[in-house]
Design an enzyme around this catalytic site. Structure first.
Site, mmCIF file in Angstrom:
data_model
loop_
_atom_site.group_PDB
_atom_site.id
_atom_site.type_symbol
_atom_site.label_atom_id
_atom_site.label_comp_id
_atom_site.label_asym_id
_atom_site.label_seq_id
_atom_site.Cartn_x
_atom_site.Cartn_y
_atom_site.Cartn_z
ATOM 1 N N SER A 31 10.402 15.017 71.675
ATOM 2 C CA SER A 31 10.518 16.284 72.370
ATOM 3 C C SER A 31 9.649 16.234 73.616
ATOM 4 O O SER A 31 8.514 15.741 73.563
ATOM 5 C CB SER A 31 10.081 17.439 71.471
ATOM 6 O OG SER A 31 10.197 18.677 72.147
ATOM 7 N N HIS A 77 6.355 20.076 83.436
ATOM 8 C CA HIS A 77 6.072 21.167 84.358
ATOM 9 C C HIS A 77 5.575 20.576 85.684
ATOM 10 O O HIS A 77 4.433 20.130 85.777
ATOM 11 C CB HIS A 77 5.007 22.103 83.788
ATOM 12 C CG HIS A 77 5.422 22.833 82.549
ATOM 13 N ND1 HIS A 77 6.326 23.864 82.565
ATOM 14 C CD2 HIS A 77 5.056 22.666 81.243
ATOM 15 C CE1 HIS A 77 6.503 24.321 81.336
ATOM 16 N NE2 HIS A 77 5.749 23.606 80.519
ATOM 17 N N HIS A 126 13.338 19.999 80.119
ATOM 18 C CA HIS A 126 13.062 19.897 78.687
ATOM 19 C C HIS A 126 14.136 19.036 78.052
ATOM 20 O O HIS A 126 15.307 19.081 78.448
ATOM 21 C CB HIS A 126 13.076 21.290 78.058
ATOM 22 C CG HIS A 126 13.266 21.280 76.564
ATOM 23 N ND1 HIS A 126 14.489 21.527 75.959
ATOM 24 C CD2 HIS A 126 12.401 21.025 75.557
ATOM 25 C CE1 HIS A 126 14.355 21.440 74.643
ATOM 26 N NE2 HIS A 126 13.103 21.138 74.376
ATOM 27 N N HIS A 148 24.521 18.767 85.720
ATOM 28 C CA HIS A 148 25.650 18.959 84.810
ATOM 29 C C HIS A 148 26.653 17.806 84.885
ATOM 30 O O HIS A 148 27.308 17.509 83.875
ATOM 31 C CB HIS A 148 26.315 20.306 85.075
ATOM 32 C CG HIS A 148 25.593 21.442 84.428
ATOM 33 N ND1 HIS A 148 25.838 21.846 83.133
ATOM 34 C CD2 HIS A 148 24.594 22.241 84.886
ATOM 35 C CE1 HIS A 148 25.042 22.854 82.824
ATOM 36 N NE2 HIS A 148 24.280 23.115 83.869
ATOM 37 N N HIS A 189 15.124 39.206 74.592
ATOM 38 C CA HIS A 189 14.389 40.418 74.931
ATOM 39 C C HIS A 189 14.320 40.652 76.446
ATOM 40 O O HIS A 189 14.044 41.765 76.893
ATOM 41 C CB HIS A 189 12.977 40.383 74.333
ATOM 42 C CG HIS A 189 12.123 39.249 74.817
ATOM 43 N ND1 HIS A 189 12.186 37.992 74.267
ATOM 44 C CD2 HIS A 189 11.196 39.175 75.798
ATOM 45 C CE1 HIS A 189 11.333 37.200 74.877
ATOM 46 N NE2 HIS A 189 10.715 37.897 75.816
ATOM 47 N N GLY A 246 4.001 23.787 58.361
ATOM 48 C CA GLY A 246 2.672 23.366 57.927
ATOM 49 C C GLY A 246 2.468 21.870 57.941
ATOM 50 O O GLY A 246 1.393 21.389 57.566
ATOM 51 N N ARG A 284 1.709 19.082 63.860
ATOM 52 C CA ARG A 284 0.387 19.057 64.488
ATOM 53 C C ARG A 284 0.386 20.085 65.609
ATOM 54 O O ARG A 284 1.149 19.978 66.557
ATOM 55 C CB ARG A 284 0.100 17.661 65.028
ATOM 56 C CG ARG A 284 -1.268 17.479 65.647
ATOM 57 C CD ARG A 284 -1.474 16.002 65.961
ATOM 58 N NE ARG A 284 -2.783 15.754 66.538
ATOM 59 C CZ ARG A 284 -3.015 15.683 67.861
ATOM 60 N NH1 ARG A 284 -2.000 15.877 68.710
ATOM 61 N NH2 ARG A 284 -4.224 15.423 68.316
#
Length: 303
Positions: A94, A98, A108, A147, A177, A260, A263
């Site tokens: 992943s 920036h 990303h 694209h 939101h 859990g 990291r």
């Protein structure tokens, strides 16, 4: 699917991490990736590679992780409740980059394999991932190129996949939101196993190879673009949207925090270094900032 398949995917992901870091370093000789290898007593390990304070990249991270757990977290079983309680292993690369220059878009990418296991039953597996682009000052040429590369990476696996994964990306990276897209999209897929393991894996490899082909030419073109303090201010304001999405909606981030077994430093490495929230701010009509909302943050066919 067997343990040899898992080992093959893991080696591919490690090689992918190396190639992406090398490619990005070639664009910013002033900065090198710092490597942090980590292990968890409860099961799992990873390699976090972070770049920062460069002339081109203000902050970036390319993370590999391979984690295990005794029971799948809620974020992973929301669409598959029948898998609740299964042991699991998840591995992936992943990354979030920036840039320093507001005219270079944030990018990303994520490519991962998830396996849910239960004694006496066949493992349930799927791939997920994709790549997407988040400009602050958009350029049509860059969006078209991005694209085009996304579409090319899907060729040979089925005519439907670019449209399907582009639509999924547009929907997934919609900030509910705020009622606006995070960026101009790209590809996103999850729960992907419909082609069988070998062909799914080849498809993932093709899409992963498309990321640098899509991103590096854009960075090369825009990294020396002149900018002023007002452009940095807008960049920092827009980064707030990135933070909001990652902490409120992103399945990968929420999975890492809920499970859990991840990291925390590596899970949160995607957050930008400097962010602003400005109360009730709106861009001036006709400005370049307003154009981001009126033109670029609109779902559309770029190719």
């Amino acid at each position: 699917m067997n343990s040899n398949n898992i080992d093959e995917v893991k080696q591919f992901l490690l090689n992918l991490q190396d190639s992406i870091c090398s490619g990005l370093e070639s664009l910013d000789p002033s900065a090198d990736f710092q490597t942090d290898r980590w292990d968890r007593d409860s099961g799992g390990s990873g390699i976090t590679r972070v770049i920062g304070n460069g002339d081109v990249f203000e902050k970036g991270g390319v993370n590999f992780s391979h984690v295990f757990g005794d029971a799948m977290p809620a974020s992973a079983t929301a669409s598959r409740p029948e898998l609740a309680g299964r042991a699991f292993q998840a591995m992936g690369v992943s990354l979030v980059i920036h840039p320093k220059n507001p005219f270079v878009p944030t990018s990303h990418a994520n490519f991962r394999l998830f396996v849910a296991e239960k004694e006496g039953e066949d493992p349930v597996w799927w791939f997920g991932g994709g790549f997407d682009l988040t400009p602050d000052y958009g350029v049509d040429e860059d969006c078209v190129h991005w694209h085009q590369q996304a579409k090319q990476s899907c060729e040979g696996f089925g005519d439907q996949y670019y449209d399907k994964f582009k639509k999924w990306c547009d929907e997934y990276f919609y900030i509910k939101h705020r009622k606006e897209p995070r960026g101009v999209g790209g590809l996103f897929f999850d729960d992907f196993n419909e082609l069988g393991f070998e062909d799914c894996f080849k498809f993932v490899q093709s899409m992963a190879a498309g990321y640098l082909k899509a991103y590096m030419p854009i960075v090369e073109k825009r990294k020396d673009h002149a900018y002023e303090e007002k452009h940095r201010q807008f960049q920092e304001y827009r980064r707030g949207r990135y933070v909001e999405f990652n902490l409120v909606q992103d399945r990968g981030t929420i999975f890492g925090l809920q499970s859990g077994v991840g990291r925390i430093e590596s899970i949160l490495m995607s957050l930008p270094p400097v962010v602003q929230w400005i109360y009730n701010w709106n861009p001036e009509p006709g400005s370049d900032e307003e154009k981001l909302y009126s033109h670029f943050l609109k779902t559309q066919d770029w190719v």
